[in-house]
Design a protein around this motif. Structure first.
Motif, mmCIF file in Angstrom:
data_model
loop_
_atom_site.group_PDB
_atom_site.id
_atom_site.type_symbol
_atom_site.label_atom_id
_atom_site.label_comp_id
_atom_site.label_asym_id
_atom_site.label_seq_id
_atom_site.Cartn_x
_atom_site.Cartn_y
_atom_site.Cartn_z
ATOM 1 N N GLU C 95 0.829 -1.201 0.000
ATOM 2 C CA GLU C 95 0.000 0.000 0.000
ATOM 3 C C GLU C 95 0.872 1.264 0.000
ATOM 4 N N SER C 97 3.931 1.530 -0.985
ATOM 5 C CA SER C 97 4.645 1.654 -2.254
ATOM 6 C C SER C 97 3.746 2.270 -3.307
ATOM 7 N N ARG C 98 2.450 1.926 -3.239
ATOM 8 C CA ARG C 98 1.530 2.506 -4.222
ATOM 9 C C ARG C 98 1.432 4.013 -4.008
ATOM 10 N N THR C 99 1.287 4.414 -2.764
ATOM 11 C CA THR C 99 1.206 5.855 -2.473
ATOM 12 C C THR C 99 2.471 6.568 -2.942
ATOM 13 N N THR C 100 3.624 6.067 -2.457
ATOM 14 C CA THR C 100 4.883 6.723 -2.801
ATOM 15 C C THR C 100 5.165 6.614 -4.299
ATOM 16 N N GLY C 101 4.868 5.443 -4.865
ATOM 17 C CA GLY C 101 5.094 5.254 -6.299
ATOM 18 C C GLY C 101 4.292 6.253 -7.105
ATOM 19 N N PHE C 102 3.062 6.515 -6.696
ATOM 20 C CA PHE C 102 2.252 7.477 -7.433
ATOM 21 C C PHE C 102 2.845 8.880 -7.332
ATOM 22 N N ILE C 103 3.270 9.225 -6.111
ATOM 23 C CA ILE C 103 3.897 10.546 -5.930
ATOM 24 C C ILE C 103 5.107 10.672 -6.841
ATOM 25 N N LEU C 105 5.961 8.930 -9.592
ATOM 26 C CA LEU C 105 5.693 8.878 -11.024
ATOM 27 C C LEU C 105 5.057 10.179 -11.506
ATOM 28 N N SER C 106 4.064 10.665 -10.755
ATOM 29 C CA SER C 106 3.407 11.896 -11.200
ATOM 30 C C SER C 106 4.397 13.057 -11.209
ATOM 31 N N GLN C 164 5.169 15.955 -3.629
ATOM 32 C CA GLN C 164 5.301 16.055 -5.077
ATOM 33 C C GLN C 164 6.133 17.265 -5.465
ATOM 34 N N SER C 244 2.823 5.981 3.658
ATOM 35 C CA SER C 244 3.809 6.146 2.592
ATOM 36 C C SER C 244 5.059 5.402 3.030
#
Ligand SMILES: Nc1ncnc2c1ncn2[C@@H]1O[C@H](COP(=O)(O)OP(=O)(O)O)[C@@H](O)[C@H]1O
Ligand SMILES: [Mg+2]
Lengths: 301, 290, 297
Positions: C95, C97-103, C105-106, C164, C244
């Motif tokens: 979970e 990793s998804r939060t941090t990964g999204f931050i 990548l965006s 971000q 995160s």
């Protein structure tokens, strides 16, 4: 002749850089003026309101206040803030410097080994690259405990800031290894054959040909490495809970932001100045070692 | 060193040592007249012999170069001229046959620093001044500083660049850089000078000037020179001996002696100069048709 | 080693691709397999060897093992229950990793777009170039992560926006500086050729400057792909989402669950490796003429 041109270029760069900083400060103030004129706080701005910083004095203290804060003592009867920041800069600088020197040596040794053994380059390079994706800074507290427990064999007492230096080494060695390797491999076949024709040994070729040839590649990497060692030191201090240094000040002022927001800005300006100072020192070394004559194309990292 | 090893090792008797000393003595004497000579006997060179892309760069090369001569290797690109020169330099080893320089194996000659070498690119080290570039081989040979500086000054006189001693290579023209490279190659007064298309990148005017200068150096130093070129007039103007090479596999098809006496600027306009050019050109042509 | 024909580098120059079989006996199929595998074989051997040493070497020598747990311990901790949450540690880290990964990548996308746009504009208009480039170089010499706490105040303590913003800046400067340098490092003859064809400035940028800037751009892209993971996690120290990677690492390390902390660190590393690999693949696709290997920076 080229020297004068080099100096002129560098001074021009410094001047425009300074002018740019002034312009940036101007933009900051302008933003505040406009923001306040429209709506102090921007809470009601449509959509972008939530994305833009608020322009009140708590969130964006006026530049004048930030500069004035340097002269204020942080507590009754204490030293003025700039004194505190200066001490922090010195402490962090020592950490970063130790990390930088060790990192450059480590990076160069690895580069030489990779250059010498092709198998090693092929097999280990992916892991050297992958090593930089490991956020070791994030586990600085673990490194600090590990440092306390594992370096008791040294003749001097291991201190926590040394562990922070180790984190700086971890960030520093990489650009040196990558660019150093390219530099060591840069001599053309004729130059290598020339050394062979003199029956020069491997060490002689390294010392007289490969290392000097690698310098123009190394200097851009040194600039990156210097910054990396400073970042490693500041962030390492923050995450390992050191009680000295710039990182500590930033964290401390962050937690006390509501009482004196200017201090956080002042500490960050201190960090920026430290970074600029390091870059200037490396540029000077480049000039003294005469490397600026030999800019190589595409030597960026 | 030798003595120590002998006492350590009982199998080497006193006489044995004496014998080997004698042969060493012999060979030293017999080599004296070989100084500056090169001999290749039945030499072949195959690159990547075990692979599908193996290249037979040279086949059955026989070459004898006498001391003090000026030999030019000429032939189309890829016929193995550089390979032959590197064999003589001991930088690579023949697949078959032997190459001897100064009467000893080429590799030994390299270790003894019996020759100097110059390439198409001047290959100066751009972080060293001109003087320091010339001193490079001397440094590697462990010369003292004073001696090095003296020799570098001498060499700069020879190539007529004394006022550029403290310049960096990047401040010199292509022709000047090449002169420094020659000075560097001659710095330790080798008996043999190997040159791989040294003037290939120069313009025609500079080139003719450099040719005259090289001949002047050759006369002054009495060095044996092996010189690679693509240019027929250059070969004829410079050498006492032109070796014409054919490609795939590389062989020496013809050796032509050139006897034009002392070269001057007028030589280039003489009848016998053109006659020699025609000779070399025909030798190069004839191999194309076969 | 002094003999050049022993030097593998020299040999490899002379070989054409597809002819590198070391001996002539292998069947065509075996050749194809070994050719495809050979760039991976050595790293694989090194990787497995490294893991074995980590697993067994540490076990044999290091009493303070809990600080750097063995790979098997890190794996086995994944299935344990996460303290105070209704999840296994694996689920928590996934979970996070998804939060941090999204931050990451965006911000990577935004930072790259801004950096390239700034480079194009400064190249097109000389005046901006001379003011903005030195400023960017200076900014790039400062520790930008130190701005994280300020962004937190500006953009909200628990908002991912502040994280971000830090990552965008970390990405922006190297991409901008390198791309601008690439756009300005062009063969003057190529420019003259285009001018002789009466090309407009934007045409020259598109046809000449952008292709020759690509290597510089991808160098920066690969550099920031690992930098931005570290930056995001550090930014998360000061605030942002509770779930995160940064805050998970702090929590685990705080409870001396070092194996779980390491697992979260390695999850960050995996994000970085994936980004780096994507950048390398993009580089290959964008510059088919320059088959640089992964080790050329
Ligand atoms: N290290 C090497 N490995 C494989 N082939 C080589 C190597 N060096 C030279 N060759 C090949 O040998 C032939 C002769 O090359 P070279 O001696 O450089 O020719 P020249 O100098 O006459 O132009 C060429 O076909 C070349 O491709
Ligand atoms: Mg050649």
């Amino acid at each position: 002749m080229p020297d004068i041109r080099w100096w002129r270029k560098k001074i021009l760069l410094a001047c425009t850089g300074l002018a740019g900083l002034v312009a940036l400060a101007g933009l900051y103030s302008l933003y505040k003026v406009i923001g306040r004129a429209l709506d102090d706080g921007q809470r009601d701005w449509w959509f972008i309101g939530s994305m833009l910083p608020r322009s009140d004095d708590r969130n964006m203290p006026p530049i004048r206040d930030i500069l004035a804060e340097f002269n204020q003592p942080t507590r009754e009867g204490g030293d003025p803030l700039w004194n505190l920041i200066f001490d922090g800069v010195l402490f962090t600088l020592r950490e970063a410097l130790v990390g930088f020197v060790l990192g450059v040596v480590t990076g160069m040794v690895i580069a030489i080994l990779l250059m010498r053994f092709l198998t090693l380059e092929k097999g280990a390079m992916p892991y050297i690259i992958a090593s930089q994706t490991v956020p070791l800074i994030a586990i600085a507290p673990i490194i600090v405990i590990w440092g306390r427990k594992n370096f008791d064999f040294l003749p001097w007492e291991w201190q926590d800031w040394m562990s922070v230096s180790l984190i700086a080494v971890y960030l520093t060695f990489f650009p040196i290894t990558v660019n150093g390797l390219r530099g060591l491999q840069s001599p053309n076949p004729d130059s290598k054959e020339l050394m062979d024709s003199y029956a020069a040994g491997w060490w002689q070729t390294l010392w007289k040909l490969r290392l000097p040839a690698s310098l123009p590649f190394l200097f851009p990497a040194l600039k990156i490495a210097a910054l990396a060692s400073i970042i490693g030191a500041i962030v390492g201090e923050i995450s390992s809970g050191q009680s000295d240094g710039l990182g500590f000040l930033i964290l401390d002022f962050f937690t006390k932001y509501s009482t004196a927001p200017e201090r956080l800005y002042a500490a960050i300006i201190g960090a920026a100045l430290l970074g600029l100072f390091a870059a200037a020192v490396i540029s000077l070394a480049e000039f003294i070692l005469n490397v600026h004559r030999r800019q190589v194309a595409n030597a960026q990292t | 060193m030798t003595a120590e090893r002998a006492t350590d090792n009982p199998q080497v008797s006193e006489e044995g040592l004496q014998d080997s000393m004698d042969t060493l003595q012999d060979s030293m004497e017999s080599r004296q007249h070989l100084l500056g000579s090169v001999a290749a006997q039945g030499v072949s060179k195959v690159f990547l012999p075990n692979s599908t892309s193996k290249v037979t760069a040279l086949e059955d090369i026989n070459l004898h170069i006498s001391p003090g001569s000026f030999t030019t290797l000429i032939g189309p690109s890829g016929c193995g001229k550089s390979t032959l020169l590197r064999l003589v330099a001991g930088l690579i080893h023949p697949t078959q046959g032997v190459v001897q320089v100064n009467g000893k194996p080429a590799d030994q000659a390299r270790k003894d620093r019996d020759y100097g070498m110059a390439f198409q690119t001047a290959s100066l080290f751009d972080w060293r001044t001109v003087r320091k570039n010339i001193e490079l081989p001397l440094e590697l040979m462990g010369w003292r500083r004073g001696a090095r500086q003296q020799r570098a000054a001498e060499m700069l006189e020879l190539v007529q660049l004394p006022e550029f001693a403290d310049s960096y290579p990047s401040e010199l023209s292509g022709g000047m850089q090449q002169r420094v490279a020659i000075a560097r190659a001659l710095a330790f007064k080798p008996t043999l000078l190997l040159m791989d298309e040294p003037f290939g990148a120069l313009d025609e005017m500079t080139r003719e000037h450099m040719q005259a200068e090289l001949l002047h150096i050759w006369e002054e130093t009495n060095t044996t020179i092996i010189f690679i070129t693509h240019s027929i007039p250059e070969a004829v103007f410079l050498s006492t001996n032109v070796c014409v090479m054919t490609p795939r596999p590389g062989r020496i098809s013809t050796q032509i002696e050139i006897d034009l006496g002392k070269r001057t600027d007028d030589t280039r306009e003489r009848e016998d100069f053109f006659a020699s050019i025609v000779k070399v050109r025909e030798a190069l042509r004839s191999q194309e048709s076969t | 080693m002094t003999s050049p024909d022993m030097n593998p580098a020299d040999v490899s120059i002379m070989q054409t691709p597809g002819q590198q079989s070391p001996n002539g006996f292998k069947s065509a199929a075996a050749k194809a397999v070994s050719k495809a595998a050979s760039p991976w074989l050595l790293p694989l051997i090194f990787g497995v060897g490294g893991l074995l040493i980590w697993e067994f070497g540490l076990w044999a020598t290091n009493p303070e093992r809990f600080l750097l747990p063995r790979p098997s311990e890190i794996i086995s901790v994944l299935s344990e229950d996460d303290r105070g949450v209704d999840n296994t540690i694996f689920e928590s880290i996934f979970e996070a990793s998804r939060t941090t990964g999204f931050i990451i990548l965006s911000s990577l996308v935004v930072g790259v777009i801004l950096g390239v746009a700034a480079a194009l504009i400064t190249t097109r208009f000389r005046a901006t170039n001379e003011v903005i480039t030195p400023l960017a170089v200076a900014m790039n010499a400062t520790p930008i992560v130190a701005l994280a706490p300020i962004f937190n105040n500006w953009l909200g303590l628990t908002s991912p926006r502040s994280n971000q913003a830090v990552v965008v800046l970390i990405v922006f400067f190297p991409v901008f500086i390198n791309t601008a340098r690439g756009l300005n490092t062009v063969d003057p003859n190529q420019i003259e050729l285009m001018q002789s064809l009466a090309s407009k400035p934007w045409t020259i940028i598109r046809r000449v400057r952008i292709p020759s800037a690509l290597p510089f751009f991808f160098t920066a892209l690969k550099l920031v792909s690992s930098l931005c993971v570290v930056a995001a996690i550090v930014a998360e120290y000061f605030g942002g989402s509770q779930s995160s990677l940064g805050s998970k690492i702090i929590t685990y390390a705080g409870f001396t669950q070092y194996d779980a902390a390491w697992a979260a660190v390695l999850a960050g590393s995996i994000i970085g490796i994936v980004l780096y690999a994507l950048a390398s693949v993009a580089e290959r696709l964008a510059m088919p003429w320059a088959h640089r290997s992964w080790n050329s920076p």
